[in-house]
Scaffold this active site. Structure first.
Site, mmCIF file in Angstrom:
data_model
loop_
_atom_site.group_PDB
_atom_site.id
_atom_site.type_symbol
_atom_site.label_atom_id
_atom_site.label_comp_id
_atom_site.label_asym_id
_atom_site.label_seq_id
_atom_site.Cartn_x
_atom_site.Cartn_y
_atom_site.Cartn_z
ATOM 1 N N ASN A 209 4.500 9.266 -10.374
ATOM 2 C CA ASN A 209 5.175 9.847 -9.210
ATOM 3 C C ASN A 209 6.567 9.245 -9.092
ATOM 4 O O ASN A 209 6.948 8.393 -9.893
ATOM 5 C CB ASN A 209 4.346 9.615 -7.938
ATOM 6 C CG ASN A 209 4.135 8.136 -7.680
ATOM 7 O OD1 ASN A 209 5.080 7.413 -7.358
ATOM 8 N ND2 ASN A 209 2.902 7.679 -7.829
ATOM 9 N N ASP A 307 -9.550 2.379 -4.472
ATOM 10 C CA ASP A 307 -8.616 2.189 -3.355
ATOM 11 C C ASP A 307 -8.367 0.676 -3.233
ATOM 12 O O ASP A 307 -9.192 -0.059 -2.685
ATOM 13 C CB ASP A 307 -9.242 2.757 -2.073
ATOM 14 C CG ASP A 307 -8.306 2.621 -0.880
ATOM 15 O OD1 ASP A 307 -7.303 1.858 -0.970
ATOM 16 O OD2 ASP A 307 -8.578 3.266 0.153
ATOM 17 N N PHE A 324 0.762 1.351 3.733
ATOM 18 C CA PHE A 324 1.835 2.322 3.898
ATOM 19 C C PHE A 324 1.239 3.712 3.947
ATOM 20 O O PHE A 324 0.275 4.010 3.247
ATOM 21 C CB PHE A 324 2.842 2.227 2.731
ATOM 22 C CG PHE A 324 4.010 1.349 3.069
ATOM 23 C CD1 PHE A 324 3.857 -0.024 3.161
ATOM 24 C CD2 PHE A 324 5.274 1.897 3.309
ATOM 25 C CE1 PHE A 324 4.917 -0.842 3.500
ATOM 26 C CE2 PHE A 324 6.343 1.093 3.640
ATOM 27 C CZ PHE A 324 6.174 -0.283 3.736
#
Ligand code: C5P
Length: 406
Positions: A209, A307, A324
């Site tokens: 990303n 996670d 975040f």
């Protein structure tokens, strides 16, 4: 303008690294500081005072007997009201004089007569730095409260390789900026993740990303400037490691996950800034996918990544966890929902309407006391505000523990 209204006396002693001080003056002035340059006689053999006068916009002083100072007390006048005396480069001779209180020229006399903090950036040949006499002097200076910035290890002007090279101008500026920050996290250990992750499809392709890593790096720097011992687990980014921060470079989410679990014990704070890929290809192919070799376009089967933040928050004795939430809409609703589902005390909401990667950002902090918007500002300014909030939360947690008798 992080040094706006700051007055810095820049001392330059004799060494070839004096050429880097020209860039340092430019950076200090660019950060808003008023810079008064004072050079030793030896320094003027390497770079002329004219260069520093042009860059600082002020006459340069080299001589104790300079008649431009009406009362003939240049050594007192020049550092009066200064916020810091920074000597870069500091030669072996200069360190020796400072350590023993010698005052036989303007720069050394000024250092002895100062009222402000002294920071020195040593620069010398490897043998001179390693010489026990220099090391003794450095120890003495440290015990006197002098801040030693560097030196770096690497290739030297004399052709040798080793410790003694002066830090680069931007690193010296970073150390000076750090010096002026309140030490809100002194004695604390902070672990961060930052940047994107890269999930391999085959040996040359992958899923990633557009996270630049800049927000995470700014927070790492702000935490380190606030006195914390900082470890930064970073995905692939084009940023250099902030001064004073330990960086562990990783590529994939699984590598980031492993590094965080290896490092997390004994940290007071964990800040997950990384844009971790939610999914990865089940098994990266060993060979490059060749176009036209298949009858139909290839399919990539994805599997969910762990996670990292969720797992750290669920540890038996978790550090203070900060997450975040980069959202493109409904920031308040999604961020607060995320904070509750991950059971973390603080989440930083970030509306990514403009995409990733700019120098500025607009954030909203969500914690048990509600929301706290941080208006648009450079990322480092926001990072310092976040660090202040984290420090306040740590204090209130410590207070709760004390009042519970824990
Ligand atoms: O779950 P979501 O990706 O929306 O949450 C974002 C927060 O969780 C960020 O702080 C991010 O760094 C962290 N995160 C993580 N591991 C993941 C996904 C997100 O630590 N696999």
């Amino acid at each position: 303008m992080e040094l706006a209204a700051r007055r810095v006396v820049l001392g330059i002693s004799g060494g070839i690294a004096a050429y880097k001080s020209a860039e340092l003056v430019r950076l200090l002035v660019g950060a808003g500081a008023s810079v008064q340059v004072v050079m030793s006689e030896a320094a003027t053999r390497f770079v002329t005072p004219v260069t520093f006068q042009a860059l600082s916009g002020k006459p340069v002083f080299t001589d104790q007997w300079d008649t431009r100072v009406a009362n003939n007390m240049a050594h007192i006048d020049l550092s009066r009201g200064a916020d810091a005396l920074l000597i870069a480069p500091a030669s072996a001779d200069c360190l020796a004089k400072l350590a023993h209180g010698l005052a036989d020229d303007l720069l050394s006399t000024l250092a002895l007569a100062r009222e402000c903090p002294l920071l020195v950036a040593p620069a010398m040949n490897r043998q001179m730095w390693e010489n026990p006499a220099t090391q003794r002097n450095v120890t003495l200076l440290r015990s006197d409260g002098v801040e030693i910035i560097g030196p770096a290890t690497g290739e030297q002007a004399c052709g040798e390789n080793g410790p003694g090279r002066m830090l680069e101008a931007d690193e010296i500026l970073a150390a000076l900026l750090a010096h002026f920050q309140p030490k809100l996290l002194r004695g604390r250990r902070v672990l961060l993740t930052a940047g994107p992750t890269f999930e391999a499809i085959d040996p040359v392709r992958g899923i990633s990303n557009l996270s630049s890593g800049r927000m995470g790096y700014a927070i790492a720097r702000a935490a380190s400037d606030a006195g914390a011992q900082v470890t930064l687990v970073s995905g692939p980014v084009a940023l250099s490691c902030p001064y004073g921060v330990r960086r562990i470079a990783v590529t994939s989410a699984l590598e980031m996950h492993a590094a965080v679990h290896r490092e997390v014990a004994d940290n007071d704070v964990f800040i997950a800034v990384a844009a971790v890929a939610d999914y990865r290809p089940v098994k990266p192919l060993a060979e490059k996918i060749k176009k036209g070799m298949q009858t139909s376009p290839p399919t990539i089967t994805l599997v969910e990544n762990p996670d990292i933040l969720g797992e750290v928050a669920a540890l038996a004795r978790p550090p203070l966890c900060v997450g975040f939430a980069a959202e493109s809409e409904k920031l308040h609703e999604y961020a607060e929902r995320k904070r509750r589902s991950k059971r973390i005390p603080l989440i930083v909401g970030n509306l990514i309407g403009d995409g990733f990667g700019g120098d500025e950002n607009t954030l909203v902090l969500f914690d048990d006391e509600g929301q706290h918007p941080l208006p648009k500002a450079p990322k480092i300014a926001l990072a310092r505000q976040l660090v202040a909030r984290i420090s306040a939360l740590l204090e209130s947690l410590a207070w709760q523990h004390r009042s519970l008798g824990a």
